[in-house]
Design an enzyme around this catalytic site. Structure first.
Site, PDB file in Angstrom:
ATOM      1  N   GLU A 441      53.431  29.972  99.816  1.00  9.72           N
ATOM      2  CA  GLU A 441      51.889  28.881  99.545  1.00  9.72           C
ATOM      3  C   GLU A 441      51.261  29.663 100.813  1.00  9.72           C
ATOM      4  O   GLU A 441      51.119  29.694 101.447  1.00  9.72           O
ATOM      5  CB  GLU A 441      51.333  27.600  99.525  1.00  9.72           C
ATOM      6  N   ASP A 514      52.878  23.824 102.348  1.00 13.44           N
ATOM      7  CA  ASP A 514      52.477  23.114 102.478  1.00 13.44           C
ATOM      8  C   ASP A 514      52.573  21.684 102.682  1.00 13.44           C
ATOM      9  O   ASP A 514      52.952  20.974 101.146  1.00 13.44           O
ATOM     10  CB  ASP A 514      50.935  23.320 103.213  1.00 13.44           C
ATOM     11  N   ASP A 516      51.020  19.512 102.472  1.00 11.91           N
ATOM     12  CA  ASP A 516      49.146  18.841 102.401  1.00 11.91           C
ATOM     13  C   ASP A 516      49.592  18.692 101.016  1.00 11.91           C
ATOM     14  O   ASP A 516      49.852  18.426 100.513  1.00 11.91           O
ATOM     15  CB  ASP A 516      48.511  18.691 103.264  1.00 11.91           C
ATOM     16  N   ASP A 518      47.261  19.794  99.469  1.00 11.38           N
ATOM     17  CA  ASP A 518      47.172  21.290  98.373  1.00 11.38           C
ATOM     18  C   ASP A 518      48.527  21.384  98.350  1.00 11.38           C
ATOM     19  O   ASP A 518      48.882  22.003  96.570  1.00 11.38           O
ATOM     20  CB  ASP A 518      46.640  22.483  98.675  1.00 11.38           C
TER      21      ASP A 518
END
Ligand code: 0RA
Length: 675
Positions: A441, A514, A516, A518
């Site tokens: 990503e 990541d 998180d 997103d």
């Protein structure tokens, strides 16, 4: 020592007495458990439960059991209770011990006594309950039969003592209760997941509408229970799968029938389907309650007859206009959700994962049962028939558009594996088995990964943010998408009908996002892409999820990484302990790196939370997340195809409310993603 006579017999190719014990005993199961239950990961662990439950289901299919109760006990053991006839407890003439003991200690002994009463038999590998016994630290059986309560206990597959009567059972009450604790020397992780077992029981309840299945979790803090009983069988199953996809039909199609194979044995066929307003084909097929996700003759029979019957209905009723496009099989399956369940006396399983039905006679039997009833159903339900044909016409138009898009793409050489995407940093060796593709990503993390990797066998493909949601798109839209085309090109296999695993360029495809919100969205988008359009990659175990650390704990020059809160706290505790022991008491120097949120505790440790992959420098990324010697990667597997499909439609589909409910229910599992 073997006698000379025995040795002579052996040379002549005859079996000796101890050969027979070697062949029949349970030692091979303990030596090579994976051969019997697939693997010894959590999947194999859960397989033990399914194997015992399948025995009870067999007893239900034979017409005797109606209730099956599973519990996860306080001590982590499993109990399965049914109200069937009870495993026979009398002395088995040939074996000179109880039938119960034979069933529990001899491979494949399950239906040995009375084959005719067992019409069909389930169990993924058909291995029987003796395999569960062999792989259990202990196993206890209680049988209610003849007004008595019988009991026998085993340890690692061996009887502790012969079967004995430990009490009375109510008049006419019969049944079997099996309790077992998986052997810790074989299974590293012995923690059962309620939801995983519940999914299988739910599936069995849809497939066997006469059986009531229950599950109770009795573990401290985990207490919950659920009951599954679906009188509507496959019709309810199809509705459940499509619960977030609106049906196009007023009434689902349903057919049940049977026919004899060339040996006069009965094959039963049951089918239900409906259409939704989406574009995927979702056909779930079962043989003797086992999901055959590589398909086989039952699926071919269904597809053939669906295409033929719908085609002839369309032309008979002049629905297809003269100049419009020709309808093909694919068009008839766009937005189709179907469940096919067949019961076959002696199934032959083929294919890479042994989940493809090979019995050729089943194709014709399915065609016979479905074809006739489908023609009648179309005649009796004209509005639904019209909706189906119109949906197929729209699919055909879209297919034509997709073909043009593909041709355009091909002309530009875009899908040929000979042209690799510009942003792919490929590896130098070419043997796919040893190569890994990291799909990363963001460009900045991609940059770190390119610098940190071992370029001999690790390739890096950075992708920009959110890729297209393929759940809501037809193929031509998907192929128009730049990011997805790059992924397809890098992987090399082609998609849809052109898919060929022989062209796969990397043995491991590792999604690195990541930690998180997103990141997990992007990961889900990528998994949706693989699940919908390259499912075989998942089934063959090629798809992985990287596990970057969440925390760094730094003390002086020492750096430690933690993958969750628990690990972080353990490291802090350990470092504090060391500090006390440390005579020199060197004070920790705290270094704050850019972009890190740092907390310095009273012992001079700097604890930082990584917000994204981009915060790690190339060396950190290599040592924590990419170095095969030290990293952890999660292999993606589909535990239950129907539920996985439903999950993707909930997560990626149109409706918001089911998605919110799902996320709330599953929030605690987000670090433990299994599809
Ligand atoms: C062998 C023979 C019979 C039943 C069973 C096994 C049996 C096995 C299991 C395992 C779990 N529940 C079970 N229930 C039954 C036939 C018994 C008869 O003919 O009476």
């Amino acid at each position: 020592m073997k006698s000379e006579k025995e040795n002579k017999k052996k040379q002549e190719g005859e079996y000796t007495a101890d050969d027979i014990t070697v062949l029949k005993g349970l030692d091979p199961v303990r030596q090579r458990p994976a051969m019997y239950i697939g693997d010894v990961s959590t999947r194999g662990l859960h397989h033990l439960v399914y194997e015992v439950v399948d025995n009870s289901i067999d007893e239900a299919l034979a017409g005797f059991a109606h209730n099956i109760d599973v519990s996860i006990n306080k001590d982590g053991s499993i109990t399965v209770i049914d109200d069937g006839r009870g495993i026979p407890t009398g002395i088995h003439a040939e074996e000179k011990r109880s039938a119960l003991e034979v069933v529990m200690t001899v491979l494949h002994a399950g239906g040995k006594f009375d084959k005719s009463t067992y019409k069909v038999s389930g169990g993924l590998h058909g291995v029987g309950v003796s395999v569960v016994n062999a792989l259990s630290e202990w196993l206890e059986v209680e049988v209610s039969r003849d007004g008595k309560l019988w009991f026998q206990k085993f340890k690692q597959g061996n009887p502790v003592e012969p079967v004995k009567v430990i009490g009375k059972s109510e008049e006419k009450k019969t049944g079997t209760k099996v309790t077992f604790l998986p052997d810790g020397t074989i299974f590293k992780n012995r923690t059962y997941k309620f939801e995983t077992i519940a999914e299988r029981l739910r599936e069995l309840a849809f497939l066997n509408p006469d059986v009531v299945l229950r599950i109770a979790d009795l573990r401290k803090g985990e207490e919950q229970e659920e009951e599954f009983h679906f009188k509507g069988g496959l019709i309810e199953f199809v509705k459940y799968i499509d619960s977030t996809r609106p049906s196009l039909l007023k009434k689902s199609f349903y057919a049940k029938g049977q026919d004899k194979d060339e040996n006069g044995r009965v094959v039963e066929v049951e089918v239900a389907f409906q259409y939704n307003d989406q574009y995927n084909e979702n056909i779930f097929t079962y043989v003797n309650n086992i999901n055959t996700h590589e398909g086989g003759t039952h699926l071919i029979g269904f597809r053939t007859t669906l295409t033929r019957t719908l085609n002839s209905y369309a032309s008979k009723n002049n629905i297809v206009k003269e100049n419009s496009v020709q309808l093909t099989g694919d068009d008839f399956r766009e937005g189709l959700t179907a469940v096919i369940s067949v019961k076959v006396p002696e199934p032959q399983f083929e294919g890479q994962t042994k989940t493809k039905l090979g019995n050729s006679e089943v194709k014709g039997i399915v065609e016979g049962v479905v074809g006739e009833r489908l023609a009648t159903w179309l005649d009796e339900n004209p509005p639904d028939a019209k909706r189906i044909i119109e949906k197929c016409l729209r699919a055909a138009e879209a297919r034509e558009a997709a073909r043009k898009a593909r041709e355009l793409a091909r002309r530009k050489n875009a899908l040929e594996s000979s042209t690799l995407p510009g942003k792919l940093a490929d590896c130098s060796i070419e043997d796919p088995e040893h190569c890994e593709l990291y799909i990363v990503e963001g460009d900045s993390a991609g940059g770190s990964a390119k610098q940190g990797r071992d370029r001999r066998f690790q390739a890096i493909l950075p992708i920009k943010g959110k890729i297209l949601n393929v759940e809501k798109s037809r193929m031509h839209k998907i192929l128009e998408n730049e990011e997805i085309r790059c992924i397809f090109q890098a992987i090399g296999t082609g998609v849809g009908e052109d898919f060929s695993s022989a062209k796969l360029r990397y043995g491991k495809i590792i999604i690195m996002c990541d930690a998180d919100v997103d990141g997990s969205h992007i990961r889900t988008l990528l998994l949706t892409l693989f699940f919908r359009h390259m499912r075989e990659l998942i089934d063959l175990g090629h798809v992985y999820i990287a596990q970057p650390p969440l925390y760094k704990v730094k003390k002086g020059k020492q750096e430690h990484y933690a993958f969750d809160d628990e690990e972080r706290d353990e490291i802090i505790k350990r470092l504090k302990g060391e500090k006390k022991k440390d005579a020199e008491k060197e004070e920790a120097t705290v270094e704050v790196m850019e972009g890190e949120e740092v907390v310095v505790n009273s012992s001079g440790m700097a604890i930082s939370r990584f917000k994204g992959l981009g915060e790690m420098n190339p060396e950190q990324l290599w040592s924590t997340t990419m170095n095969p010697e030290t990293r952890t990667v999660l292999q993606v597997a589909v535990e239950n195809a129907a539920d996985a499909d439903r999950t993707f439609s909930i997560l990626m589909g149109d409706e918001v409310e089911p998605r919110r409910a799902f996320i709330e229910k599953n929030a605690k599992y987000v670090r433990n993603l299994d599809v």
